[in-house]
Design a protein around this motif. Structure first.
Motif, PDB file in Angstrom:
ATOM      1  N   HIS A  88      22.093 104.717  -4.784  1.00 15.34           N
ATOM      2  CA  HIS A  88      23.388 105.607  -4.476  1.00 15.34           C
ATOM      3  C   HIS A  88      24.613 104.546  -4.522  1.00 15.34           C
ATOM      4  N   ARG A  94      29.809 102.247  -9.632  1.00 15.28           N
ATOM      5  CA  ARG A  94      30.170 102.682 -11.060  1.00 15.28           C
ATOM      6  C   ARG A  94      31.168 103.638 -11.043  1.00 15.28           C
ATOM      7  N   PHE A  95      31.329 104.590 -10.198  1.00 15.87           N
ATOM      8  CA  PHE A  95      32.329 105.311  -9.912  1.00 15.87           C
ATOM      9  C   PHE A  95      33.750 104.793  -9.816  1.00 15.87           C
ATOM     10  N   ARG A  98      34.565 103.082 -13.106  1.00 17.58           N
ATOM     11  CA  ARG A  98      35.344 104.035 -14.018  1.00 17.58           C
ATOM     12  C   ARG A  98      36.807 104.454 -13.627  1.00 17.58           C
ATOM     13  N   ILE A 131      44.936 105.708  -3.420  1.00 20.66           N
ATOM     14  CA  ILE A 131      43.423 106.136  -3.147  1.00 20.66           C
ATOM     15  C   ILE A 131      42.345 104.893  -2.819  1.00 20.66           C
ATOM     16  N   GLN A 135      40.255 105.231   0.221  1.00 25.11           N
ATOM     17  CA  GLN A 135      38.762 105.664  -0.089  1.00 25.11           C
ATOM     18  C   GLN A 135      37.968 104.455  -0.903  1.00 25.11           C
TER      19      GLN A 135
ATOM     20  N   ASN B  48      33.744 115.702  -3.427  1.00 26.21           N
ATOM     21  CA  ASN B  48      34.529 114.989  -4.606  1.00 26.21           C
ATOM     22  C   ASN B  48      36.175 114.790  -4.376  1.00 26.21           C
ATOM     23  N   PRO B  49      36.605 114.209  -3.292  1.00 26.68           N
ATOM     24  CA  PRO B  49      37.765 114.089  -2.943  1.00 26.68           C
ATOM     25  C   PRO B  49      38.804 113.506  -3.974  1.00 26.68           C
ATOM     26  N   VAL B  50      38.408 112.612  -4.592  1.00 25.79           N
ATOM     27  CA  VAL B  50      39.180 111.994  -5.570  1.00 25.79           C
ATOM     28  C   VAL B  50      39.599 112.734  -6.739  1.00 25.79           C
ATOM     29  N   HIS B  51      38.390 113.251  -7.458  1.00 29.50           N
ATOM     30  CA  HIS B  51      38.895 114.092  -8.626  1.00 29.50           C
ATOM     31  C   HIS B  51      38.852 115.538  -8.578  1.00 29.50           C
ATOM     32  N   LYS B  62      23.635 112.887  -0.263  1.00 29.25           N
ATOM     33  CA  LYS B  62      24.647 112.089  -0.703  1.00 29.25           C
ATOM     34  C   LYS B  62      25.231 112.442  -2.042  1.00 29.25           C
ATOM     35  N   PRO B  63      26.661 112.510  -2.106  1.00 20.09           N
ATOM     36  CA  PRO B  63      27.423 113.111  -3.378  1.00 20.09           C
ATOM     37  C   PRO B  63      27.197 111.942  -4.508  1.00 20.09           C
ATOM     38  N   ILE B  64      27.284 112.146  -5.776  1.00 22.65           N
ATOM     39  CA  ILE B  64      27.595 111.015  -6.791  1.00 22.65           C
ATOM     40  C   ILE B  64      28.186 112.196  -7.908  1.00 22.65           C
ATOM     41  N   CYS B  65      29.485 111.678  -8.243  1.00 19.29           N
ATOM     42  CA  CYS B  65      30.500 112.288  -9.118  1.00 19.29           C
ATOM     43  C   CYS B  65      30.647 111.586 -10.546  1.00 19.29           C
ATOM     44  N   GLU B  66      31.219 112.257 -11.482  1.00 16.16           N
ATOM     45  CA  GLU B  66      31.590 111.649 -12.813  1.00 16.16           C
ATOM     46  C   GLU B  66      30.073 111.738 -13.759  1.00 16.16           C
ATOM     47  N   VAL B  69      28.139 108.698 -14.667  1.00 14.69           N
ATOM     48  CA  VAL B  69      27.636 107.929 -13.545  1.00 14.69           C
ATOM     49  C   VAL B  69      26.486 108.518 -12.894  1.00 14.69           C
ATOM     50  N   GLU B  72      23.421 108.088 -15.195  1.00 15.70           N
ATOM     51  CA  GLU B  72      22.588 106.772 -15.061  1.00 15.70           C
ATOM     52  C   GLU B  72      21.950 106.877 -13.656  1.00 15.70           C
ATOM     53  N   TYR B  73      22.404 107.543 -12.952  1.00  9.45           N
ATOM     54  CA  TYR B  73      21.958 107.452 -11.369  1.00  9.45           C
ATOM     55  C   TYR B  73      20.471 108.352 -11.684  1.00  9.45           C
ATOM     56  N   GLU B  76      17.543 106.243 -12.997  1.00  8.91           N
ATOM     57  CA  GLU B  76      17.220 105.340 -12.158  1.00  8.91           C
ATOM     58  C   GLU B  76      16.380 105.763 -11.377  1.00  8.91           C
ATOM     59  N   THR B  77      16.530 107.073 -10.700  1.00 10.10           N
ATOM     60  CA  THR B  77      15.923 107.584  -9.556  1.00 10.10           C
ATOM     61  C   THR B  77      14.738 108.229  -9.903  1.00 10.10           C
TER      62      THR B  77
END
Lengths: 226, 219
Positions: A88, A94-95, A98, A131, A135, B48-51, B62-66, B69, B72-73, B76-77
């Protein structure tokens, strides 16, 4: 050990990303300076799609795009890891890598503009930097935690090129009072020996940027452009 | 409570990529459909507060964005068919082409169709070249580049068709056309595409909205 070559260009922050990663891992390589805008036959052969630097050539096999090269270096030379082990946390890294790539143009628009356009560009750049401040950095010394990693390397240009760009364009965007954490990160990043020892000459960079900005502005002011 | 949740949108190519990957690995997940044009859910904005975009994968809270990305996660998982190759150099090549696809072709979304066609033609030619002797970009089976290229099959082709443009002709792009046939017939892809007429209707509605907005701004 197979031969490692790096095709780069002095003022390019993208080339330095690769230099820093190789040096942090203690990888020996031969550096070939490209005389941009002229591109050598080897460069065109190794990167026919984009025709750009940096290009890493390992055992005769070329890899292009700085962020793709960084991941390749990390996987090929695992000593001194630059990405977290946890899946994670790696995804978070990676996020942000990008994000560094996506927002690079936004952070540079103020260099290509004047007057009101520049004011607007500065506002947009500040949003992006805010940001990062709020963040991405958190309470850590580096984006990667206590030690530098690929995210720091991806944003590394902010620690050195950015203030030269600010000076050339006549703007001051990152200050100690508006972006304190980022300001502190810049200081810490530049103090890392590998980084400190591998930066382009400030005078040469300023001269290069001055010429570049003059060229860009001359295109804005010609009535019909070209 | 589901361990894996996907916040997505059935009309989004980015969201569909994740569904393909999860299904390839046999991962059970809960899908939450987001209304991306009208009202995004508070949870999406929290994760996803950024985008503030889909897709977002939630794994063990747990969040994963994009989308890239997330792909790939996922690789691997979870065990199962590989999305990326194992060899570092081959992985670099995959990442290079994924970046190429996302930057060059996906940017044509929302562009005026004739302009999109011109820009795309050059890039499609390059892609055509990489398919020599291969069934899929990933070789004999689908890999990350194929998953990310879902965009070409529907989200690029349908607006072009609607605009009456024939960009991916068999004469100019024989290999890409073959790839599209294989790809669209592949069960894991077939089952994870929106219904063509639904997507067409969606595009038509968007074109009409653009045209109306353009007409309104001229007044």
């Amino acid at each position: 050990m197979e031969e490692v070559k790096l095709y780069g260009f002095g003022p390019s922050p993208f080339s330095y990303r690769v230099i820093w990663a190789l040096k942090l891992k203690g990888v020996k390589y031969e550096y070939i300076e490209e005389n941009l805008p002229m591109k050598s036959p080897k460069l065109l052969q190794h990167n026919p799609v984009h025709k750009k630097v940096p290009v890493l050539v390992h055992g005769g096999k070329p890899i292009s795009e700085s962020l793709v090269i960084l991941e390749y270096i990390e996987e090929t030379w695992p000593e001194n890891p630059l990405l977290p082990k946890d899946a994670h946390e790696k995804a978070m890294a990676r996020f942000w890598i990008r994000f560094a790539e996506d927002k690079y143009p936004t952070l540079n628009t103020f260099f290509r503009t004047v007057g009101q356009d520049q004011q607007l560009a500065i506002k947009e750049a500040l949003k992006v930097l805010q940001i990062l401040e709020d963040q991405a950095l958190g309470n850590n010394k580096f984006f990667n935690g206590n030690t530098v990693g690929l995210v720091d390397i991806s944003f590394g240009w902010l620690a050195y090129w950015f203030d030269c760009i600010e000076e050339t364009a006549g703007a001051k965007i990152i200050k100690s009072n508006n972006l304190p954490r980022l300001h502190e990160w810049i200081k810490n990043f530049k103090q890392i020996p590998v980084i400190q020892e591998n930066l382009p000459s400030r005078d040469k960079l300023l001269a290069y940027l001055k010429t570049k900005r003059e060229k860009i502005l001359s295109c804005i002011f010609i009535p019909n452009g070209h | 409570m589901a361990e894996v949740k996907l916040f997505g949108s059935s009309g989004s190519p980015f969201s569909r990529r994740i569904e393909v990957a999860l299904k390839m690995k046999g991962v059970e997940y809960e899908f939450i459909e987001e209304d991306v044009y009208n009202k995004k859910s508070p949870l999406l904005l929290k994760y996803n507060p950024v985008h503030k975009k889909v897709p977002v994968l939630l794994h063990n809270g747990k969040p994963i964005c994009e989308s890239v990305v997330i792909l790939e996660y996922i690789d691997e998982t979870w065990e199962g068919p590989s999305i990326l190759p194992k060899d570092p150099y081959e992985r670099a090549m995959v990442r290079f082409w994924v970046k190429f696809l996302d930057e060059k072709l996906v940017r044509s979304i929302g562009e005026e169709q004739e302009k999109a066609k011109e820009e795309a033609t050059e890039f499609l030619k390059i892609l055509e070249g990489t398919l020599s002797g291969k069934k899929f970009f990933g070789g004999d089976s689908i890999g990350m580049v194929d998953i990310v290229a879902n965009f070409i099959a529907y989200w690029f082709m349908i607006p072009q068709e609607l605009a009456g443009i024939d960009v991916l002709t068999k004469e100019k792009f024989p290999k890409l056309n073959e790839w599209m046939n294989e790809y669209l017939n592949c069960s894991i892809i077939k089952e994870n595409l929106p219904l063509k007429d639904k997507l067409t209707a969606l595009f038509q509605a968007r074109f009409q909205a653009f045209a109306a907005a353009a007409a309104a701004s001229v007044k």
